[in-house]
Write a protein that holds these residues in place. Sequence first.
Motif, PDB file in Angstrom:
ATOM      1  N   ARG A 195       2.471   3.356 -12.727  1.00 13.28           N
ATOM      2  CA  ARG A 195       2.372   4.752 -12.091  1.00 13.28           C
ATOM      3  C   ARG A 195       2.488   4.374 -10.708  1.00 13.28           C
ATOM      4  N   VAL A 196       3.508   4.478 -10.213  1.00 12.88           N
ATOM      5  CA  VAL A 196       3.552   4.325  -8.630  1.00 12.88           C
ATOM      6  C   VAL A 196       4.548   5.420  -7.959  1.00 12.88           C
ATOM      7  N   ASP A 197       4.312   5.955  -6.918  1.00 11.41           N
ATOM      8  CA  ASP A 197       5.263   6.998  -6.163  1.00 11.41           C
ATOM      9  C   ASP A 197       6.354   6.102  -5.622  1.00 11.41           C
ATOM     10  N   ASN A 198       7.540   5.945  -6.468  1.00  7.72           N
ATOM     11  CA  ASN A 198       8.334   5.086  -6.162  1.00  7.72           C
ATOM     12  C   ASN A 198       9.254   5.676  -4.834  1.00  7.72           C
ATOM     13  N   LEU A 199       9.099   6.965  -4.335  1.00  6.24           N
ATOM     14  CA  LEU A 199       9.788   7.654  -3.480  1.00  6.24           C
ATOM     15  C   LEU A 199       9.053   7.634  -2.033  1.00  6.24           C
TER      16      LEU A 199
ATOM     17  N   ILE B 290      11.505  -1.780  -3.138  1.00  9.00           N
ATOM     18  CA  ILE B 290      10.184  -2.103  -2.872  1.00  9.00           C
ATOM     19  C   ILE B 290       9.376  -2.137  -4.058  1.00  9.00           C
ATOM     20  N   THR B 291       9.292  -0.976  -4.545  1.00  9.68           N
ATOM     21  CA  THR B 291       8.220  -0.431  -5.533  1.00  9.68           C
ATOM     22  C   THR B 291       8.523  -1.424  -6.737  1.00  9.68           C
ATOM     23  N   ALA B 292       9.739  -1.377  -7.200  1.00 11.37           N
ATOM     24  CA  ALA B 292      10.193  -2.074  -8.344  1.00 11.37           C
ATOM     25  C   ALA B 292       9.793  -3.637  -8.152  1.00 11.37           C
ATOM     26  N   LYS B 293      10.281  -4.202  -7.210  1.00 10.23           N
ATOM     27  CA  LYS B 293      10.031  -5.712  -7.042  1.00 10.23           C
ATOM     28  C   LYS B 293       8.516  -5.860  -6.868  1.00 10.23           C
ATOM     29  N   ALA B 294       7.803  -4.984  -6.350  1.00 11.01           N
ATOM     30  CA  ALA B 294       6.419  -5.593  -6.335  1.00 11.01           C
ATOM     31  C   ALA B 294       5.607  -5.401  -7.662  1.00 11.01           C
TER      32      ALA B 294
ATOM     33  N   VAL C  43       0.853  -1.154  -0.093  1.00  7.23           N
ATOM     34  CA  VAL C  43      -0.067  -0.014  -0.013  1.00  7.23           C
ATOM     35  C   VAL C  43       1.069   1.282  -0.141  1.00  7.23           C
ATOM     36  N   VAL C  44       0.682   2.022  -0.926  1.00 10.67           N
ATOM     37  CA  VAL C  44       1.861   3.239  -1.326  1.00 10.67           C
ATOM     38  C   VAL C  44       1.054   4.446  -1.023  1.00 10.67           C
ATOM     39  N   GLY C  45       1.633   5.333   0.011  1.00 12.00           N
ATOM     40  CA  GLY C  45       1.072   6.756  -0.023  1.00 12.00           C
ATOM     41  C   GLY C  45       1.464   7.486  -1.177  1.00 12.00           C
ATOM     42  N   GLU C  46       0.417   7.585  -2.230  1.00 18.45           N
ATOM     43  CA  GLU C  46       0.768   8.485  -3.473  1.00 18.45           C
ATOM     44  C   GLU C  46       0.740   9.902  -3.192  1.00 18.45           C
ATOM     45  N   ARG C  47       1.929  10.576  -3.353  1.00 14.84           N
ATOM     46  CA  ARG C  47       1.898  12.031  -3.031  1.00 14.84           C
ATOM     47  C   ARG C  47       1.635  12.516  -4.116  1.00 14.84           C
ATOM     48  N   VAL C  48       0.213  13.325  -3.954  1.00 12.30           N
ATOM     49  CA  VAL C  48      -0.435  13.993  -4.953  1.00 12.30           C
ATOM     50  C   VAL C  48      -0.530  15.332  -4.704  1.00 12.30           C
TER      51      VAL C  48
END
Length: 217
Positions: free
Chosen positions: A137-141, A168-172, A103-108
């Motif tokens: 399209r995921v906030d990788n940072l 983590i994002t890349a592997k997910a 679960v990613v907190g996408e900074r919008v």
Amino acid sequence: MVSIILPTKNEESCIGPTITRINEICHSPRIVVVDGNSTDRTVEIAKKYGVEVIFDHGLGKGEALRCAFDHVQDDVVFLDVDGTYPLELIPDFIEELAEYDLVVGERVRFDGDALPRLFLVGDALSRGLFRLLYSSRVDNLSGLRGLRKEAIQRMSLESDDFGIETEITAKAVRLGLKIKKIPITYTARTGNSKFRPIQDGIIVLKAMFRYRFKDLS
Ligand SMILES: Nc1nc2c(ncn2[C@@H]2O[C@H](COP(=O)(O)OP(=O)(O)OP(=O)(O)O)[C@@H](O)[C@H]2O)c(=O)[nH]1
Ligand SMILES: [Mg+2]
């Protein structure tokens, strides 16, 4: 259970209010502070608030998070202890972990001068490149995330530094894990940033390419 992991390196101004707020909004949370040998009062304050405190081995935020993941052997939510992330959304992250691996907190939205212009440009470039390399399209940072124990095990994480969120994002994405994005507002930081734009920017860039092509089998 979901453990809440707080990585700290000299965050004495935020650690107390962060723990207090998490205790207010979560039901009997297990909070683990993983500290990078802070030279200020961070550890003293964390202990005063009665949470678990463990220490990394001085290699960086990535190593700190990996130490904490090993320690708790649990689903986790982790976040920076610098006032930048919306603590009131932590229960949503916990809830989504019942269904999603990451679960990613996408900074919008960025509040006021939350990030200097150089950081904003770097951030946009990083997201653009991630999208290009991973078709996702995921906030990788983003530093506010939930991650399931099984996902942590499958990922065999290895980053010691600020490449960890990108890893983590890349592997997910590459492992086809279930990802949920929760839109968040990023607020200006309290205390000093540990992110060095040039050196750490290069580290993020390297991670982006390394995990695009690395054999994950
Ligand atoms: N244990 C540990 N924590 C660290 C280390 N480096 C940074 N941190 C913590 O990890 C979190 C992320 O670091 P930040 O300095 O906020 O980096 P950032 O979020 O990329 O940059 P900002 O947008 O300026 O906040 C913060 O809570 C830091 O205190 C480290 O080596 N060990
Ligand atoms: Mg931060």
